[in-house]
Design a protein around this motif. Structure first.
Motif, PDB file in Angstrom:
ATOM      1  N   GLY A 238       0.819  -1.209   0.000  1.00 14.24           N
ATOM      2  CA  GLY A 238       0.000   0.000   0.000  1.00 14.24           C
ATOM      3  C   GLY A 238       0.846   1.249   0.000  1.00 14.24           C
ATOM      4  O   GLY A 238       1.993   1.236  -0.415  1.00 14.24           O
ATOM      5  N   SER A 239       0.273   2.339   0.486  1.00 10.96           N
ATOM      6  CA  SER A 239       0.950   3.616   0.342  1.00 10.96           C
ATOM      7  C   SER A 239       1.756   3.955   1.585  1.00 10.96           C
ATOM      8  O   SER A 239       1.575   3.384   2.653  1.00 10.96           O
ATOM      9  CB  SER A 239      -0.073   4.714   0.067  1.00 10.96           C
ATOM     10  OG  SER A 239      -0.800   4.964   1.239  1.00 10.96           O
ATOM     11  N   PHE A 240       2.662   4.892   1.367  1.00  9.28           N
ATOM     12  CA  PHE A 240       3.441   5.419   2.470  1.00  9.28           C
ATOM     13  C   PHE A 240       2.784   6.718   2.911  1.00  9.28           C
ATOM     14  O   PHE A 240       2.447   7.550   2.087  1.00  9.28           O
ATOM     15  CB  PHE A 240       4.867   5.693   2.010  1.00  9.28           C
ATOM     16  CG  PHE A 240       5.636   6.592   2.936  1.00  9.28           C
ATOM     17  CD1 PHE A 240       6.147   6.097   4.129  1.00  9.28           C
ATOM     18  CD2 PHE A 240       5.844   7.931   2.632  1.00  9.28           C
ATOM     19  CE1 PHE A 240       6.847   6.920   4.988  1.00  9.28           C
ATOM     20  CE2 PHE A 240       6.546   8.758   3.487  1.00  9.28           C
ATOM     21  CZ  PHE A 240       7.045   8.252   4.669  1.00  9.28           C
ATOM     22  N   SER A 241       2.584   6.855   4.205  1.00  4.13           N
ATOM     23  CA  SER A 241       1.971   8.092   4.666  1.00  4.13           C
ATOM     24  C   SER A 241       2.929   8.825   5.594  1.00  4.13           C
ATOM     25  O   SER A 241       3.331   8.302   6.626  1.00  4.13           O
ATOM     26  CB  SER A 241       0.675   7.790   5.410  1.00  4.13           C
ATOM     27  OG  SER A 241       0.281   8.927   6.129  1.00  4.13           O
ATOM     28  N   ARG A 242       3.298  10.031   5.192  1.00  6.08           N
ATOM     29  CA  ARG A 242       4.208  10.814   6.013  1.00  6.08           C
ATOM     30  C   ARG A 242       3.524  11.219   7.307  1.00  6.08           C
ATOM     31  O   ARG A 242       4.147  11.312   8.354  1.00  6.08           O
ATOM     32  CB  ARG A 242       4.674  12.032   5.206  1.00  6.08           C
ATOM     33  CG  ARG A 242       5.553  12.990   5.935  1.00  6.08           C
ATOM     34  CD  ARG A 242       6.853  12.396   6.439  1.00  6.08           C
ATOM     35  NE  ARG A 242       7.811  12.105   5.400  1.00  6.08           N
ATOM     36  CZ  ARG A 242       9.078  11.753   5.659  1.00  6.08           C
ATOM     37  NH1 ARG A 242       9.505  11.659   6.911  1.00  6.08           N
ATOM     38  NH2 ARG A 242       9.887  11.475   4.679  1.00  6.08           N
ATOM     39  N   LEU A 243       2.227  11.414   7.216  1.00  5.47           N
ATOM     40  CA  LEU A 243       1.480  11.806   8.413  1.00  5.47           C
ATOM     41  C   LEU A 243       1.599  10.738   9.494  1.00  5.47           C
ATOM     42  O   LEU A 243       1.957  11.020  10.632  1.00  5.47           O
ATOM     43  CB  LEU A 243       0.015  12.015   8.032  1.00  5.47           C
ATOM     44  CG  LEU A 243      -0.884  12.474   9.154  1.00  5.47           C
ATOM     45  CD1 LEU A 243      -0.754  13.977   9.343  1.00  5.47           C
ATOM     46  CD2 LEU A 243      -2.313  12.082   8.904  1.00  5.47           C
ATOM     47  N   GLU A 244       1.347   9.485   9.097  1.00  8.93           N
ATOM     48  CA  GLU A 244       1.442   8.392  10.063  1.00  8.93           C
ATOM     49  C   GLU A 244       2.877   8.229  10.543  1.00  8.93           C
ATOM     50  O   GLU A 244       3.130   7.990  11.714  1.00  8.93           O
ATOM     51  CB  GLU A 244       0.978   7.074   9.419  1.00  8.93           C
ATOM     52  CG  GLU A 244      -0.435   7.081   8.885  1.00  8.93           C
ATOM     53  CD  GLU A 244      -1.463   7.153   9.993  1.00  8.93           C
ATOM     54  OE1 GLU A 244      -1.105   6.827  11.139  1.00  8.93           O
ATOM     55  OE2 GLU A 244      -2.606   7.562   9.717  1.00  8.93           O
ATOM     56  N   TYR A 245       3.797   8.350   9.619  1.00  9.61           N
ATOM     57  CA  TYR A 245       5.190   8.129   9.950  1.00  9.61           C
ATOM     58  C   TYR A 245       5.674   9.139  10.993  1.00  9.61           C
ATOM     59  O   TYR A 245       6.450   8.810  11.879  1.00  9.61           O
ATOM     60  CB  TYR A 245       6.058   8.220   8.696  1.00  9.61           C
ATOM     61  CG  TYR A 245       7.503   7.911   8.954  1.00  9.61           C
ATOM     62  CD1 TYR A 245       7.930   6.595   9.088  1.00  9.61           C
ATOM     63  CD2 TYR A 245       8.452   8.926   9.073  1.00  9.61           C
ATOM     64  CE1 TYR A 245       9.253   6.293   9.337  1.00  9.61           C
ATOM     65  CE2 TYR A 245       9.781   8.630   9.326  1.00  9.61           C
ATOM     66  CZ  TYR A 245      10.173   7.310   9.455  1.00  9.61           C
ATOM     67  OH  TYR A 245      11.484   7.016   9.713  1.00  9.61           O
ATOM     68  N   GLY A 246       5.186  10.363  10.853  1.00  9.43           N
ATOM     69  CA  GLY A 246       5.666  11.406  11.741  1.00  9.43           C
ATOM     70  C   GLY A 246       4.928  11.472  13.064  1.00  9.43           C
ATOM     71  O   GLY A 246       5.272  12.272  13.926  1.00  9.43           O
ATOM     72  N   LYS A 247       3.896  10.670  13.222  1.00 11.31           N
ATOM     73  CA  LYS A 247       3.052  10.799  14.410  1.00 11.31           C
ATOM     74  C   LYS A 247       3.820  10.533  15.698  1.00 11.31           C
ATOM     75  O   LYS A 247       3.775  11.315  16.622  1.00 11.31           O
ATOM     76  CB  LYS A 247       1.842   9.872  14.302  1.00 11.31           C
ATOM     77  CG  LYS A 247       0.625  10.606  13.753  1.00 11.31           C
ATOM     78  CD  LYS A 247      -0.592   9.723  13.714  1.00 11.31           C
ATOM     79  CE  LYS A 247      -1.777  10.497  13.174  1.00 11.31           C
ATOM     80  NZ  LYS A 247      -2.867   9.600  12.796  1.00 11.31           N
ATOM     81  N   HIS A 248       4.497   9.425  15.781  1.00 13.14           N
ATOM     82  CA  HIS A 248       5.288   9.145  16.970  1.00 13.14           C
ATOM     83  C   HIS A 248       6.408   8.174  16.600  1.00 13.14           C
ATOM     84  O   HIS A 248       6.303   7.440  15.621  1.00 13.14           O
ATOM     85  CB  HIS A 248       4.410   8.553  18.084  1.00 13.14           C
ATOM     86  CG  HIS A 248       3.671   7.327  17.663  1.00 13.14           C
ATOM     87  ND1 HIS A 248       4.205   6.071  17.782  1.00 13.14           N
ATOM     88  CD2 HIS A 248       2.448   7.182  17.090  1.00 13.14           C
ATOM     89  CE1 HIS A 248       3.321   5.193  17.308  1.00 13.14           C
ATOM     90  NE2 HIS A 248       2.262   5.836  16.885  1.00 13.14           N
ATOM     91  N   PRO A 249       7.485   8.172  17.353  1.00 13.44           N
ATOM     92  CA  PRO A 249       8.560   7.226  17.039  1.00 13.44           C
ATOM     93  C   PRO A 249       8.017   5.808  17.204  1.00 13.44           C
ATOM     94  O   PRO A 249       7.252   5.521  18.118  1.00 13.44           O
ATOM     95  CB  PRO A 249       9.640   7.554  18.072  1.00 13.44           C
ATOM     96  CG  PRO A 249       8.969   8.374  19.126  1.00 13.44           C
ATOM     97  CD  PRO A 249       7.781   9.013  18.503  1.00 13.44           C
TER      98      PRO A 249
END
Lengths: 445, 724
Positions: A238-249
């Protein structure tokens, strides 16, 4: 043909001589590299003293082995391949001193296997954890009878999806699973051992690595390493989401975005680049006084998910006196680490180039104390060279770090008198320039 | 032949000036020393000084342009330089022949571009030559470093030839000052900092070099210098499309010289040799080719060439047949001119000659006539605002008229040339921002003449008054001494200010590579490297044959840094193709998807600055895609994308059409969920507004990658599922 027959005969005749008294296996799968330590205590049940033991490795593992070292009483013993049969490779362990009848010997075999863990499922979403599948022989594969054997399997976390519970007993305790102990196992017996568990440790694989070590006798060693890097774990679905990635370590547990290298404390002018310029995200940690090293974190341009790739190179300078010494014979001996300084990385193809000064005859090269004869020599002309520098090219496959923290030793002949040539060129060139200007000046006025 | 300049320098007049000088003397313009008087006699010591000054200027001009390398790194800047860099790599690695035959399949998919024949190869050939020379001597320099440092290097060369040209037109004092001016003038630095690897970097050197050869030839009548000028011109034609300026300026100058009665055999030799050789040379460039002889933008040159031959013939006839031949020729000339004009009008009417074809050239002559949105959308094609004259030229703007005044006073071949160059360049500098570049050197030269002349007047006065004192006794020229000191001081202050101004502007305005952004965060330098993050992701994580669509601004950078196929790029040669991309961005997801599939696009890239407040992003540029798309596809109307009040906005007042466009969706996909302290979720920090539409899904495309600060957003175009 005759030799094979002979080998067969030898193998069977040897088989009768030994018995595995006790075998302890520790399989460490906390990183992407599976590190197995097998300590086998063997008893000589033959009638005469013997110094050769047979050891078996499955042939499918052969290309994945990053390091295999056998030790007896903390001294390395030689391993030689004798034959291949039914998908197994037979090795001969040559003990340093023969073991007389009735006596025992303990062989400690360290074996690191890269790419032994298979991602299952093969594709995961960004936020999911990566699970891997590990398959092994539950029994210690040996041509001898085994009296007692147990295997401890260690995982990075306690999260385990499933594991084979036969042959019993199998006990799961937090982050480790104990298989065994098993008693009285017939020679060459096998039973599947399977563990399916969570392993989010970075699956860093470098399909290619080129190390260039350039020796300047003016007092500098320039090191440069060119990597291609791949995440060989479960592929991103699926897709890569920067939003999810940046949410928390830890929002994308299976990904990694940095590589950790251990460099000499005196390494200077460290740079970190790729084809399109500087990568501005790297950190140098303070020097560790005990080991005289410092850790450098090379944070990549972007995080790497399963199946993603990147490329970079880095380099540094090192004062030559740290690594170059004079031998009593007046030769120069360069001692540097052989493998990549990156932590927990598997290098599939490595090329090491040692650029020696101009006019150096073919040097003596040793890796981990072992002399290497089949290296290539190239000639490369760089700054102010006339005939070109001698370049020693070494090629190697499947190297896991830090398993192969061996020393590379290059002994070459170079006298201080050879140093004057390059300044001499410069002096001559400038003198010609000035003289011609003076001459022309006189001519005009 | 008249020669007013020469007449003034006669010893008789010199004496007269001398006798007048004294305490009672009033400064009148006629008292100014003439060129010959002020000319420095070049002794060996002076030559040494001049040499040293030039060497120092070389170093200064080189070093001043290194701000960006020191602050950032050795990197290629902006947009066009990336293409040049890529072309240079092709040239260096594949050879010259492969470069000339290079058909680039990576760009303008599916059309491609015949690069070898649509490029000015001078820059690449120069870098290639430097690269191969250094490698021949075993200096393993990286091609990127050659490209980065070539512009500062040529800036030094420019200073050098400026010195020679000004020396030929005026004297070596003015030459030195001009070289000093040009070494640091911001108008030129703007296009020649390290990393600004563009045609202009070497073209300015080539222009001045050509002029230098030509002026030398006109002065001496030497065919050798005319050949030199032609070779320099050849280099210029290879380097930059601005060569058209030379091939029109030199005829205008020559024609002007004939008109004002300064025709000489020196001029005849210089121009005839230059024109013939220069035109032959310019035929060598594939991109120019036969345009050099048939295009109407080049027509001034052959006409003046013919005129010169005619003039020479007439002189020859007159010298043999006496004056009564003149009357006959006059009639003949009238007849010829009239019939030529008639023929031209007929040709124009029949459509044989079409003067509207070469858009940019005539746009320059008449900027008001422009209507093509793609030319208008480029900021450097806009008319120059007044402030940028001072910004780019500092107080030289004020000194240039002074120099012009002196040039008008001292009528020589050289000064007339400078005047022609100065006046025309001023016009072009006003028309287009980027042409300040052509204006900058001549401004420096004319200003240098003004400064040098004024200064030498005062300094000589103070020097001479010393001699006079011994002749006339005590009470010498104390007033003029004080005046001299004040004036020299003032000029020194001006110079100082000039240097400070230039350095400041270079460091503040012209030394940013524009693909790396920098910000100060509590005293700490923060680097925003998103462009390269995104481009490198494309290079390493997409299929080698992936096609990537984006607005054309990023085409060159992507081809160079991502090494992937792009749909449109900064070459902008195909308006309808760019219009199609504009339409894609402006239309809804379903409509866009149809086009995307037809063009076989795999990835779609947008630049979005709303997350960190980077204002030159695609949303702010969006009106241009709409306009350019609209100029090709009439169903796209700018009005639909504006709010009811006619404003361009992205908040809840935005038009439905805008909020449904692909551009809006790709930029703001999941942006509504971004939480920041003190502002509502989905707050755009460039437009300073909470976005109007937050909750939407993308069905035909999916987010493939977004960089750390959301600046580069890459979407993967989903393929249709297999049927059956």
């Amino acid at each position: 043909m005759l030799r094979a027959l002979l080998a067969c005969f030898v193998a069977t005749s040897v088989a009768a001589q030994w018995e595995n008294k006790n075998v302890d296996r520790k399989i460490d799968a906390t990183t992407q590299i599976v590190r197995t330590i097998t300590s086998a205590t063997l008893t000589n049940i033959g009638s005469s003293a013997n110094s050769e033991v047979e050891w078996i490795i499955p042939e499918s593992n052969l290309t994945k082995i990053a390091k295999m070292v056998a030790k007896v009483d903390k001294t390395v013993v030689a391993l030689t391949e004798t034959k291949r049969q039914d998908g197994n490779v037979f090795y001969k362990v040559s003990l340093n001193k023969p073991v007389s009848a009735g006596e025992s010997v303990t062989i400690k075999m360290r074996c690191s296997v890269g790419e032994a863990l298979r991602a299952l499922p093969a594709t995961i979403r960004q936020g999911e954890s990566q699970m891997v599948d590990f398959n092994e022989n539950a029994y210690f594969l040996s041509p001898y009878k085994t009296l007692k054997q147990s295997t401890v399997f260690k995982m990075p976390t306690a999260k385990v999806e499933s594991f084979s519970d036969t042959p019993a007993p199998v006990t799961h305790n937090k982050d480790s699973i104990v298989f065994g102990e098993y008693r009285d196992i017939a020679p060459m017996s096998a039973a599947p051992l399977r563990v399916h568990f969570t392993n989010n440790k970075p699956y860093i694989v470098a399909p290619t690595l080129k190390r260039v070590l350039e020796v300047s006798m003016w007092g500098n060693l320039a090191v440069e390493e060119w990597y291609t890097i791949e995440h060989r774990g479960a592929k991103l679905k699926g897709s890569f989401s920067r939003l999810e990635y940046g949410k928390h370590p830890g929002a994308a547990p299976a990904s990694f975005n940095s590589l950790h290298a251990t460099l000499p404390a005196k390494a200077d002018d460290i740079y970190f680049r790729d084809d399109i310029g500087n990568i501005s995200t790297s950190r140098i940690m303070p020097v560790d006084r005990d080991t005289k090293t410092k850790e450098v974190i090379f944070q990549q341009r972007f995080p790497l998910f399963g199946g993603w790739k990147t490329r970079f190179y880095y380099g540094y300078n090192l004062a030559l006196e740290n690594v170059l010494h004079k031998t009593p014979e007046g030769l120069n001996r360069l001692k540097v680490p052989y493998a990549s300084p990156m932590k927990d990385i598997i290098v599939e193809d490595m090329v090491v180039e040692i650029v020696l000064p101009e006019g150096v005859p073919a040097p003596e090269v040793k890796v981990g104390g072992k002399k290497i004869d089949d290296y290539d020599i190239e000639i490369r002309a760089t700054y102010l060279d006339v005939t070109g520098r001698t370049v020693v090219v070494l090629k190697d496959k499947m190297i896991a770090s830090p398993e192969r923290n061996e020393e590379l030793e290059v002994t070459f002949k170079f006298t201080t008198a050879d140093l004057i040539w390059e300044p001499l060129y410069l002096i001559t060139a400038f003198m010609c320039l000035f003289c011609s200007v003076i001459f022309l000046g006189r001519l005009v006025s | 032949m008249r020669n007013r300049g020469k007449g003034k320098g006669s010893p008789k007049e010199k004496d007269a000036t001398k006798s007048e000088s004294g305490p009672s003397k009033k400064l009148t313009l006629d008292d100014l020393p003439t060129v010959e008087e002020t000319k420095l006699k070049e002794t060996t010591a002076q030559m040494m000084i001049i040499f040293l000054v030039l060497v120092m200027l070389y170093v200064v001009s080189f070093c001043l342009r290194l701000f960006s390398v020191i602050r950032y790194e050795s990197i290629i800047h902006e947009f066009d330089p990336h293409f040049n860099f890529r072309a240079t790599k092709t040239l260096v690695y594949d050879g010259v022949e492969a470069f000339y035959n290079w058909f680039d399949t990576l760009v303008w998919y599916p059309l491609g571009r015949w690069v070898g024949h649509t490029v000015y190869p001078g820059l690449m050939l120069t870098s290639g030559a430097i690269y191969h020379t250094l490698h021949f001597f075993h200096f393993p320099i990286d091609i990127r470093n050659v490209c980065v440092f070539i512009a500062p290097l040529f800036a030094g060369n420019t200073a050098l030839v400026t010195y020679i040209l000004t020396k030929d037109c005026w004297d070596s004092g003015a030459g030195l000052i001009a070289a000093a001016f040009v070494a640091v003038v911001p108008g030129y630095i703007s296009r020649s900092v390290a990393g600004s690897y563009d045609n202009e970097a070497i073209a300015i050197f080539a222009i001045i070099n050509t002029f230098m050869g030509f002026v030398k030839s006109v002065k001496t009548g030497s065919m050798m210098w005319a050949c030199y000028a032609a070779i320099a011109y050849c280099y210029m034609v290879h380097a930059w499309g601005g060569y058209i300026y030379i091939i029109n300026l030199l005829p205008v100058y020559t024609y002007g010289m004939v008109l004002i009665g300064r025709y000489s055999h020196r001029l005849y030799v210089a121009y005839s040799t230059f024109y013939v050789l220069g035109t032959l040379f310019s035929l060598l460039v594939p991109f120019v080719g036969f345009a050099a002889v048939i295009s109407n933008t080049h027509m001034a040159a052959p006409i003046v060439f013919a005129l010169l031959q005619f003039h020479n013939l007439m002189d020859f006839m007159r010298s043999h047949f006496g004056d009564h031949f003149g009357a006959f020729f006059k009639k003949a000339v009238y007849f010829l001119v009239l019939s030529c004009v008639g023929l031209f009008v007929v040709a124009l009417a029949l459509g044989i000659v079409d003067i509207t074809k070469t858009g940019r050239f005539f746009y320059m002559l008449n900027p008001a006539a422009n209507t093509i949105p793609i030319i208008a959308s480029i900021s450097e094609h806009q008319a120059t605002p007044w402030t940028s004259f001072f910004f780019d030229l500092s107080f030289l703007v004020l000194l240039m008229p002074v120099g012009m005044f002196f040039c008008f006073k001292e009528w020589t071949d050289g000064s007339i040339f400078l005047l022609t160059y100065g006046i025309t360049a001023t016009y072009f500098g006003c028309v287009m921002t980027r042409l300040i570049l052509v204006l900058a050197p001549v401004t420096c030269m004319l200003a240098a003449i003004g400064v040098s002349r004024t200064l030498s007047l005062f300094i000589r006065d103070s020097v001479r008054s010393k001699e006079d004192e011994s002749e006339r006794g005590v009470g010498g020229n104390i007033v003029s001494k004080v005046m001299a000191i004040i004036c020299t001081g003032l000029f020194s202050a001006l110079f100082l200010f000039y240097v400070v101004h230039c350095t400041w502007i270079t460091s503040e305005a012209y030394s940013s590579p524009s693909i790396i952004l920098q910000a100060n965060h509590g005293g700490q330098r923060v680097i925003f490297d998103d462009y390269r993050e995104g481009y490198f992701w494309l290079q390493t994580n997409t299929a080698p044959d992936a096609k990537i669509m984006s607005w054309w601004d990023y085409g060159y950078q992507m081809a160079s840094m991502s090494n992937r196929t792009t749909i449109v790029d900064n070459n902008t040669w195909n308006n309808s193709h760019i219009g199609t991309v504009g339409r894609c961005l402006a239309s809804s997801e379903e409509d866009c998807y149809r086009i995307l599939r037809k063009l076989d696009v795999d990835y779609f890239l947008v630049i979005f600055g709303g997350f960190i407040g980077y204002s030159s992003d695609d949303i702010n540029k969006f009106l241009w895609p709409i306009r350019i798309g609209g100029s090709v596809y009439p169903m796209i109307k700018e009005r639909d994308y504006l709010s009811d009040q006619g404003e361009y906005r992205v908040d809840s007042g935005a038009s439905k059409r805008l909020m449904n466009s692909m551009m809006y969706k790709m930029c703001y996909y999941r942006f509504g969920e971004v939480q920041n302290y003190g502002v509502p979720p989905g707050y755009d920090r460039v437009r300073n507004a909470e976005i109007g539409r937050k909750d939407f899904k993308l069905t035909k495309i999916q987010e493939a990658f977004t960089t750390e600060h959301w600046m580069v957003r890459i979407y993967k175009v989903r393929k249709e599922p297999n049927r059956g």
